[in-house]
Enzyme design. Structure first.
Site, short mmCIF file in Angstrom:
data_model
loop_
_atom_site.label_atom_id
_atom_site.label_comp_id
_atom_site.label_asym_id
_atom_site.label_seq_id
_atom_site.Cartn_x
_atom_site.Cartn_y
_atom_site.Cartn_z
N ALA A 25 -25.82 -9.02 -4.07
CA ALA A 25 -26.95 -8.13 -4.35
C ALA A 25 -27.06 -7.87 -5.83
O ALA A 25 -26.15 -8.00 -6.80
CB ALA A 25 -26.82 -6.96 -3.51
N ASN A 26 -28.39 -7.30 -6.40
CA ASN A 26 -28.43 -6.73 -7.63
C ASN A 26 -28.12 -5.19 -7.54
O ASN A 26 -28.15 -4.74 -6.54
CB ASN A 26 -30.08 -6.99 -8.12
CG ASN A 26 -30.30 -8.39 -8.68
OD1 ASN A 26 -29.58 -9.27 -8.30
ND2 ASN A 26 -30.99 -8.37 -9.86
N ARG A 27 -28.12 -4.69 -8.66
CA ARG A 27 -27.92 -3.12 -8.65
C ARG A 27 -29.04 -2.58 -8.82
O ARG A 27 -29.77 -2.75 -9.73
CB ARG A 27 -27.03 -2.79 -10.03
CG ARG A 27 -26.05 -1.90 -9.98
CD ARG A 27 -25.36 -1.74 -11.23
NE ARG A 27 -24.11 -2.50 -11.43
CZ ARG A 27 -22.85 -2.18 -10.67
NH1 ARG A 27 -22.78 -1.34 -9.97
NH2 ARG A 27 -21.95 -2.77 -11.34
N SER A 28 -29.27 -1.84 -7.71
CA SER A 28 -30.54 -1.05 -7.82
C SER A 28 -30.65 0.21 -6.83
O SER A 28 -30.14 -0.15 -5.85
CB SER A 28 -31.87 -2.04 -7.44
OG SER A 28 -32.85 -1.35 -7.32
N PRO B 55 -32.89 -3.35 -4.01
CA PRO B 55 -32.29 -4.69 -4.27
C PRO B 55 -32.61 -5.51 -2.98
O PRO B 55 -33.25 -4.88 -2.20
CB PRO B 55 -30.76 -4.19 -4.10
CG PRO B 55 -30.80 -3.10 -3.14
CD PRO B 55 -32.03 -2.40 -3.24
#
Ligand code: CTP
Ligand code: CA
Length: 218
Positions: free
Chosen positions: A33-36, A21
């Protein structure tokens, strides 16, 4: 495991991979944030290195070990990722697996206090690293993007390939329980059409993609 001591199909090639992310700070203790998990991108970086490539992995914050033979550059924000990608060029191919946050905010220098009420967060659009690279004079010969989609997966990915100027889009169906898991259902979208891959562990997706990249680069 296959190890190529300087004589694999990707020997002499430099490949750039983004993974993980990005974190966009709100203040010193909070972020967007993005989920990664970074697992798919790290597996791809490792698989490319196993085929002999010199791999530069530009990574957002993840809890993963650097794969053997991979040069890793750690970044936090999308703007830092864009700069690190720029500095790592030229490359023969780039595989943009990172889940880049689409927006950032002007971070406060001091921790925001909730007693002062909910802060109005003004979102600004981050640079699109893949789309920028596609238009750059130092565009890698093969440019691969990822698209995590929850619905109309192939349709969205096909549009994204054209809109962003990528050669391939690996469309990732995230409607199930993919995030942080070890398996992936993907479709490879190219100018020639769409290939549906059977559900595979992330390291098998990585190996198959690395072999396709080796074939494409000749
Ligand atoms: N990407 C990028 N820089 C960004 C956003 C995305 O390089 N600022 C890359 C990702 O690494 C991925 C591809 O673009 O390879 C597609 O990302 P995605 O988030 O699916 O595309 P977006 O254009 O941001 O569309 P969406 O509105 O669906 O988020
Ligand atoms: Ca996005």
């Amino acid at each position: 495991e296959r190890h190529f001591a300087g004589d694999g199909p990707l020997t002499g090639k430099h490949i750039l991979v983004t993974a993980g992310p990005t974190h966009e700070p709100i203040d010193p203790v909070r972020y967007i944030a993005n989920r990664s998990s970074g697992k798919q991108g790290y597996a791809i970086a490792g698989a490319l290195a196993e085929l002999g490539a010199r791999v530069t992995l530009v990574s957002g914050p993840v809890a993963l070990a650097t794969p053997p033979g991979v040069t890793r550059i750690d970044v936090e924000t999308a703007r830092e990722m864009a700069d690190a990608v720029d500095r790592a060029l030229p490359a023969d191919a780039a595989v943009m697996v990172a889940a880049v946050a689409d927006w950032y905010v002007e971070a406060a220098a001091q921790k925001l206090k909730k007693g002062e009420g909910a802060p109005p967060l003004a979102l600004h659009t981050n640079p699109d690293i893949l789309a920028t690279l596609a238009k750059s004079p130092t565009r890698p010969r093969l440019l691969v993007g990822f698209a995590a989609e929850t619905e109309r997966v192939v349709e969205h990915a096909t549009a994204k390939r054209v809109r962003k100027g990528a050669d391939w889009i690996v469309a990732n169906d995230v409607s199930g329980d993919v995030m942080g898991g070890d398996a992936n259902t993907v479709h490879l979208v190219t100018a020639d059409g769409v290939e549906d891959w059977e559900p595979l562990p992330k390291d098998a997706v990585a190996r198959r993609l690395a072999e396709r990249i080796a074939a494409a680069l000749g």
